[in-house]
Write a protein that holds these residues in place. Sequence first.
Motif, PDB file in Angstrom:
ATOM      1  N   LYS A   1       0.680  -1.186   0.031  1.00 37.22           N
ATOM      2  CA  LYS A   1      -0.177  -0.058  -0.043  1.00 37.22           C
ATOM      3  C   LYS A   1       0.923   1.380  -0.015  1.00 37.22           C
ATOM      4  O   LYS A   1       0.714   2.117  -0.801  1.00 37.22           O
ATOM      5  N   VAL A   2       1.913   1.234   0.809  1.00 34.55           N
ATOM      6  CA  VAL A   2       2.688   2.219   0.796  1.00 34.55           C
ATOM      7  C   VAL A   2       3.464   2.577  -0.348  1.00 34.55           C
ATOM      8  O   VAL A   2       3.672   3.687  -0.993  1.00 34.55           O
ATOM      9  N   VAL A   3       3.957   1.600  -1.118  1.00 32.02           N
ATOM     10  CA  VAL A   3       4.701   1.519  -2.450  1.00 32.02           C
ATOM     11  C   VAL A   3       3.917   1.989  -3.384  1.00 32.02           C
ATOM     12  O   VAL A   3       4.243   2.752  -4.386  1.00 32.02           O
ATOM     13  N   ASP A   4       2.501   1.542  -3.627  1.00 33.21           N
ATOM     14  CA  ASP A   4       1.618   2.050  -4.484  1.00 33.21           C
ATOM     15  C   ASP A   4       1.250   3.596  -4.318  1.00 33.21           C
ATOM     16  O   ASP A   4       1.010   4.185  -5.346  1.00 33.21           O
ATOM     17  N   ILE A   5       1.045   4.114  -3.208  1.00 37.25           N
ATOM     18  CA  ILE A   5       1.037   5.562  -3.205  1.00 37.25           C
ATOM     19  C   ILE A   5       2.326   6.098  -3.586  1.00 37.25           C
ATOM     20  O   ILE A   5       2.211   7.375  -4.056  1.00 37.25           O
ATOM     21  N   ARG A   6       3.429   5.606  -3.101  1.00 38.40           N
ATOM     22  CA  ARG A   6       4.725   6.335  -3.538  1.00 38.40           C
ATOM     23  C   ARG A   6       4.812   6.305  -5.268  1.00 38.40           C
ATOM     24  O   ARG A   6       5.205   7.240  -5.640  1.00 38.40           O
ATOM     25  N   ARG A   7       4.545   4.940  -5.799  1.00 34.20           N
ATOM     26  CA  ARG A   7       4.215   5.149  -7.386  1.00 34.20           C
ATOM     27  C   ARG A   7       3.653   6.283  -7.719  1.00 34.20           C
ATOM     28  O   ARG A   7       4.117   6.892  -8.795  1.00 34.20           O
ATOM     29  N   ASN A   8       2.584   6.737  -7.443  1.00 33.26           N
ATOM     30  CA  ASN A   8       1.837   7.749  -7.917  1.00 33.26           C
ATOM     31  C   ASN A   8       2.570   9.059  -7.550  1.00 33.26           C
ATOM     32  O   ASN A   8       2.348  10.007  -8.467  1.00 33.26           O
ATOM     33  N   LEU A   9       3.074   9.334  -6.419  1.00 33.23           N
ATOM     34  CA  LEU A   9       3.667  10.446  -6.117  1.00 33.23           C
ATOM     35  C   LEU A   9       4.821  10.674  -7.211  1.00 33.23           C
ATOM     36  O   LEU A   9       5.194  11.902  -7.617  1.00 33.23           O
ATOM     37  N   VAL A  10       5.763   9.578  -7.314  1.00 41.02           N
ATOM     38  CA  VAL A  10       6.845   9.676  -8.285  1.00 41.02           C
ATOM     39  C   VAL A  10       6.524   9.763  -9.796  1.00 41.02           C
ATOM     40  O   VAL A  10       7.028  10.641 -10.533  1.00 41.02           O
ATOM     41  N   LEU A  11       5.758   8.722 -10.200  1.00 38.76           N
ATOM     42  CA  LEU A  11       5.401   8.844 -11.789  1.00 38.76           C
ATOM     43  C   LEU A  11       4.328   9.780 -12.004  1.00 38.76           C
ATOM     44  O   LEU A  11       4.355  10.339 -13.371  1.00 38.76           O
TER      45      LEU A  11
END
Length: 665
Positions: free
Chosen positions: A364-374
């Motif tokens: 869940k944390v990594v998926d939200i990070r993906r949105n922030l980065v990408l």
Amino acid sequence: MEATRELYWNIGHGAAVLVPMYLVTAAALALLGYYGYQRLRIYAKGKPLDRTDNRSERISMLVKNVLLQSRVVKVKGPGFAHGFFFWSFATLFVGTILVALQADGTDLLLGVRFLTGSFYKIFSLVLDVAGLAAFITLVGLFVRRYLVRPAGLETTRDDAVMHGLLFAIIVTGFLIEGARMAVTEVVQQPDLALWSPVGLMVAKILAGSQPEDLAQVHRGLWWFHFVLVAAFICAIPFTKFRHIFTTSANYFFAPLGPKGALVTVDMEGDAESFGTAKIGDMTWKDIFDTDACTKCKRCQDRCPAHATDKPLSPMKVISQLGEVARETVEDNLVEAVGKDALWSCTTCRACQEICPAAIEHVNKVVDIRRNLVLMEGEFPGDEVVTAMGNVEVNGNPLGMSFASRGDWAEGLPVTQLSEGAEVDILYFVGCYASFDKRNIKIATSFVKLCAAAGIKVGILGKEEKCCGEPMRKLGNEYLYQTLATENIETIKGYGVKKVVTACPHCFNTLAKDYRDLGFDIETEHYTTYLERLIAEGKLKVEQGAFECTYHDSCYLGRYNETYQAPRALVQAAGGTIREMERKEAESFCCGAGGGRIMAEEKLGSRISVKRVQMAAATGAGVLVSNCPFCLTMFEDGVKGAELEGLLVARDVSEILLERLSPQAG
């Protein structure tokens, strides 16, 4: 007289009793079903995800974890208390079902009674003991929550309702039994009464009352007890009681793939966005997890970020996501959780490893990070932006020239695959062991040990790029896949049969994550590889007594459950290990995971300092690990904790090289 009792004694068994009793029960179950369905509509906000494959294995996990409470009792104290309460209350539930089955089924319709004789005596004893055990454990849990009050344990109205209902159900149950026994068994059937010891104790307390008064009290308490049970059923969807269903179901829905594996995003499809920014971007299982959480705080207690005063609590992340899913608030997951909390995660997996509800926090944390980065182009700091740029240009986050990646191997018994020589293994070196002065010692030690064992080692040299793991865990899935694809093509192009790496992060990535991209070559961490060489007699080392403590790196330990091989290597070299309290699956992170190796630790205190302090507390002067990231962090940690001269961090390969037998090679 045959051992038995009248099941509806003093209540009656006609329509005046059965009709309202079963109508209320049906209404309570209907309410449970209706609001349970409303929860399903919330889960349906998420994307589809198939978690019904391999049903036999899933059912096995469900049965094991529900009936044996396997995940719950991992933690002594409250874990065992909850386990005993579950087993006790489940026994009382089964007993109630058997009573209803005979009274309203087999006896009423067929004239068959099975609660008689020796079976009834055992039945009575088991239920009395179960009720007493349930009461005692519930008292213990009450004392812990309301009197001891462990730091971080959130107590709400839910907890008061749950404790109150359960206490009332158990106490009224014993009072009902005692009143009945005082009238029907204490004098009339004293031998039978002995099989209900708790009920007998209550009956003796009530024995001085008149039978008519006891009958009246019994009848009133019986209906009150029934109403309490109906209230319990109705309360399930509105309180943490729902974990009876959601946590149990979560065992069935748990991931069966490689431990800790992330979903590989299709970067070439027609998706308009990547990662999760709102509830609709999550899967239904992500939302379901928020209902399975019991807020026991086990994850929070083990989170290295939380332990060092950073704004991350895995428990609160799950709770915050659940609030967004259930409430009509602005659907913004980043704002709900907080950027600092999201960037603080080291993806160490300590939260998931200990969670009694099988909740998946890291993805869940990594998926939200993906949105922030990408999608937003955000990173935790400028230093991370620089590191990402270095990787794009030179294939490593350190900013070193890609052409010098193999310079460390000059003069060593190692071959560059581009030279066309036959090799036994490809050593995937990794960035830190290729460029960092401290970690180059790991690479040189490993290839010398292999040479001593007669193993021909090859490397990619300047053709090797970062495995991409730090970038991926920080959310840059695009850069990760670019690096992974290039590495896979290069390795496959040389016809490599086996890959060995000294970095747990590289190992986990090549052995698991690369599989989604077509990489199928056997990959092994150097600790298990060297252990086997020693066991086969190919690598000979001499023992020299020394004391040390050992750090289980997260990605070799929790992610890949490799705990004994590194210890076996230490022992082969003559070492005696003074274990830290936080070891193996409970090991405390070094702070480098989740891409944090590239980011400055600006919030709270340093995770690495806390870990080296744990190591120093063992009294050992050497901290042994098997991870370049860990060694890098520990060197900084030793300085930060002012332990220079008192504690030194070393890799096990360096120690083995020092103990290499003169006969080796």
